[in-house]
Design a protein around this motif. Structure first.
Motif, PDB file in Angstrom:
ATOM      1  N   PRO A 124       0.674  -1.128  -0.214  1.00  0.00           N
ATOM      2  CA  PRO A 124      -0.138  -0.163   0.099  1.00  0.00           C
ATOM      3  C   PRO A 124       0.455   1.432   0.355  1.00  0.00           C
ATOM      4  CG  PRO A 124       0.071  -0.367   2.284  1.00  0.00           C
ATOM      5  CD  PRO A 124       0.688  -2.331   1.291  1.00  0.00           C
ATOM      6  N   THR A 125       2.317   1.259  -0.249  1.00  0.00           N
ATOM      7  CA  THR A 125       2.722   2.280  -0.056  1.00  0.00           C
ATOM      8  C   THR A 125       3.528   3.075  -1.112  1.00  0.00           C
ATOM      9  OG1 THR A 125       5.066   1.411   0.358  1.00  0.00           O
ATOM     10  CG2 THR A 125       3.668   1.787   2.000  1.00  0.00           C
ATOM     11  N   ALA A 168      17.436   2.229   2.155  1.00  0.00           N
ATOM     12  CA  ALA A 168      16.694   3.347   2.821  1.00  0.00           C
ATOM     13  C   ALA A 168      15.433   3.693   2.174  1.00  0.00           C
ATOM     14  CB  ALA A 168      17.478   4.150   3.410  1.00  0.00           C
ATOM     15  N   SER A 169      14.713   2.174   0.911  1.00  0.00           N
ATOM     16  CA  SER A 169      13.778   3.444   0.244  1.00  0.00           C
ATOM     17  C   SER A 169      12.888   3.352   1.209  1.00  0.00           C
ATOM     18  CB  SER A 169      13.743   1.869  -0.671  1.00  0.00           C
ATOM     19  OG  SER A 169      12.327   1.576  -1.354  1.00  0.00           O
ATOM     20  N   GLU A 170      12.053   4.360   0.186  1.00  0.00           N
ATOM     21  CA  GLU A 170      10.988   5.003   0.933  1.00  0.00           C
ATOM     22  C   GLU A 170       9.275   3.853   0.190  1.00  0.00           C
ATOM     23  OE1 GLU A 170       9.610   8.265  -0.827  1.00  0.00           O
ATOM     24  OE2 GLU A 170      11.466   9.434  -0.138  1.00  0.00           O
ATOM     25  N   LYS A 198      11.828  -2.206  13.776  1.00  0.00           N
ATOM     26  CA  LYS A 198      11.447  -0.729  14.262  1.00  0.00           C
ATOM     27  C   LYS A 198      10.426  -0.804  13.068  1.00  0.00           C
ATOM     28  CE  LYS A 198      13.091   3.723  12.555  1.00  0.00           C
ATOM     29  NZ  LYS A 198      13.814   4.696  12.636  1.00  0.00           N
ATOM     30  N   THR A 199      10.585  -0.845  11.585  1.00  0.00           N
ATOM     31  CA  THR A 199       9.607  -1.020  11.067  1.00  0.00           C
ATOM     32  C   THR A 199       8.327  -1.817  11.231  1.00  0.00           C
ATOM     33  OG1 THR A 199      10.521  -0.200   9.443  1.00  0.00           O
ATOM     34  CG2 THR A 199       8.476  -1.754   8.230  1.00  0.00           C
ATOM     35  N   PHE A 200       8.142  -3.158  12.001  1.00  0.00           N
ATOM     36  CA  PHE A 200       7.460  -3.633  12.717  1.00  0.00           C
ATOM     37  C   PHE A 200       6.584  -2.861  13.942  1.00  0.00           C
ATOM     38  CE2 PHE A 200       6.311  -6.845  16.133  1.00  0.00           C
ATOM     39  CZ  PHE A 200       5.486  -7.468  15.556  1.00  0.00           C
ATOM     40  N   THR A 201       7.300  -2.547  14.403  1.00  0.00           N
ATOM     41  CA  THR A 201       6.402  -1.468  15.277  1.00  0.00           C
ATOM     42  C   THR A 201       5.815  -0.332  14.894  1.00  0.00           C
ATOM     43  OG1 THR A 201       8.707  -2.301  17.120  1.00  0.00           O
ATOM     44  CG2 THR A 201       7.286  -0.148  18.041  1.00  0.00           C
ATOM     45  N   GLU A 202       6.311   0.160  13.982  1.00  0.00           N
ATOM     46  CA  GLU A 202       5.823   1.347  13.703  1.00  0.00           C
ATOM     47  C   GLU A 202       4.298   0.972  13.738  1.00  0.00           C
ATOM     48  OE1 GLU A 202       8.900   3.093  11.340  1.00  0.00           O
ATOM     49  OE2 GLU A 202       9.707   4.608  13.087  1.00  0.00           O
ATOM     50  N   VAL A 203       4.686   0.183  12.708  1.00  0.00           N
ATOM     51  CA  VAL A 203       3.132   0.284  11.861  1.00  0.00           C
ATOM     52  C   VAL A 203       2.556  -0.767  12.554  1.00  0.00           C
ATOM     53  CG1 VAL A 203       1.968  -1.562   9.643  1.00  0.00           C
ATOM     54  CG2 VAL A 203       4.674  -0.824   9.094  1.00  0.00           C
TER      55      VAL A 203
END
Length: 357
Positions: free
Chosen positions: A20-21, A80-82, A116-121
């Protein structure tokens, strides 16, 4: 995953493929998700139209074929891809490639970025469910392969699995089977493998290799030697045409001498390559696993010594090991004497604290 859930997951093979990004829905780990005829892996990579996905898939190919330096180099531009799918794919491959080259700081950095991505999401109530499924899958895959505690079992929820593309669903079945194995639930683990393979409507070589290797682990744990060897040869039949040997090196310590029993004589060159992978990967693996878990897995044994020690720790007799590995009882005794000396233990019962669990 329970059998009914696994059946439901496998029977929805045409759905998913979401991210979805971005406007372009990039696929997580595109090579793992690729269906191709064994022997045509590079063709499958080159057929990927999207440049970013093709680069990620090439990095996967380098990794799974035992070239971690090239894999890490190929992933660096995308760390660091968006785009979440591209970034998570790059981080996962980069982490394991750096374990295999003993670059532990870089491996830990990539692992931390995934967490970090898992936690933020998962702390964002507005985050799309597809994104949560993707991050949960990567988090679980990284943890289980390192034998670390799961932070969440979201990756195993059927609703989240349905949101993954088909090849990743089958790889997720491997992750769940491996997790069941680590819990000592060997029959459940084998059931997950058999159900996944039964409902695999297309051949996804990389997930299939991993699924069959965890079946080898299960059958060794259950002392079903012939079934373990059968699964090993089935995995090898798929892996050999493309040289996808990394998984065999990754899992060596849990394969209980089956590599030695099945591949060493007939494929000596490839066997030596796998053993080299085992030494390099396991060295990096221990440098994350041991301090993070407090479990002191032995790092001073040869691969043969480790295999024999693992079987002995599981209650196999010297005669059983001899028959299973195709070596003499005296050879088994010799190696065990060396193991006991290297580990500085007094009896076989002390082996377990130095073995994989």
């Amino acid at each position: 995953m329970e059998t009914d859930d696994l059946r439901a997951t496998a029977n929805t093979e045409g759905e998913g493929d979401v991210n979805p990004t971005s406007t372009k829905r990039h696929i997580l780990l595109p090579l793992i998700n690729s269906s191709f005829i064994p022997g045509h892996c590079l063709e499958a990579v080159q057929a990927i139209e999207d440049e970013k996905e093709r680069d990620i898939a090439m990095g996967e190919y380098y990794y799974f074929s035992g070239h971690p330096e090239e894999a890490a180099k190929g992933m660096e531009p995308y760390l660091a891809s968006e785009d979440t799918a591209i970034r998570l794919s790059a981080c996962l491959v980069y982490a394991y490639a750096n374990l295999a080259t003993d670059n532990i700081r870089l491996a830990r950095h990539a692992l931390s970025e995934m967490e970090k991505t898992f936690t933020e999401v998962n702390s964002d109530t507005d985050a799309p469910q597809e994104l949560k499924a993707m991050s949960a899958f990567v988090s679980a895959t990284a943890a289980v392969l390192l034998h670390l505690p799961l932070k969440s079992d979201l990756a195993f929820e059927p609703a989240n699995l349905m949101l993954l593309p088909p090849g990743l669903r089958f790889f997720s079945c491997y992750v769940q089977a491996h997790y069941a194995y680590l819990q000592g639930k060997y029959e459940r683990s084998i059931g997950n493998v058999e159900m996944a393979l039964a409902f695999q409507q297309q051949v996804y070589p990389i997930p299939t290799i991993y699924l069959r290797l965890v079946a080898v682990m299960d059958y060794v744990a259950l002392k079903e030697s012939e079934k373990a060897k059968e699964q090993m040869l089935l995995a090898w039949e798929i892996a050999r045409p493309d040289g996808l040997i990394e998984a065999f090196g990754e899992h060596h310590g849990l394969l209980g001498g089956v590599l030695e029993a099945t591949l060493k004589k007939n494929w000596p060159k490839e066997f030596r390559q796998i053993i080299n992978i085992t030494y390099s990967f396991s060295s990096g693996w221990r440098k994350v696993h041991n301090p993070d878990t407090g479990h002191d897995v032995a790092d001073n044994l040869t691969t043969t010594e480790f295999a024999i020690a693992m079987l002995t720790a599981r209650g196999w007799t010297y005669q059983e090991i001899s028959s299973h590995m195709g070596i003499s009882v005296n050879t088994v005794k010799f190696h065990m004497g060396t193991v006991i000396g290297k580990l500085g233990i007094e009896q076989k019962g002390d082996l377990k604290k130095y073995m994989l669990r």
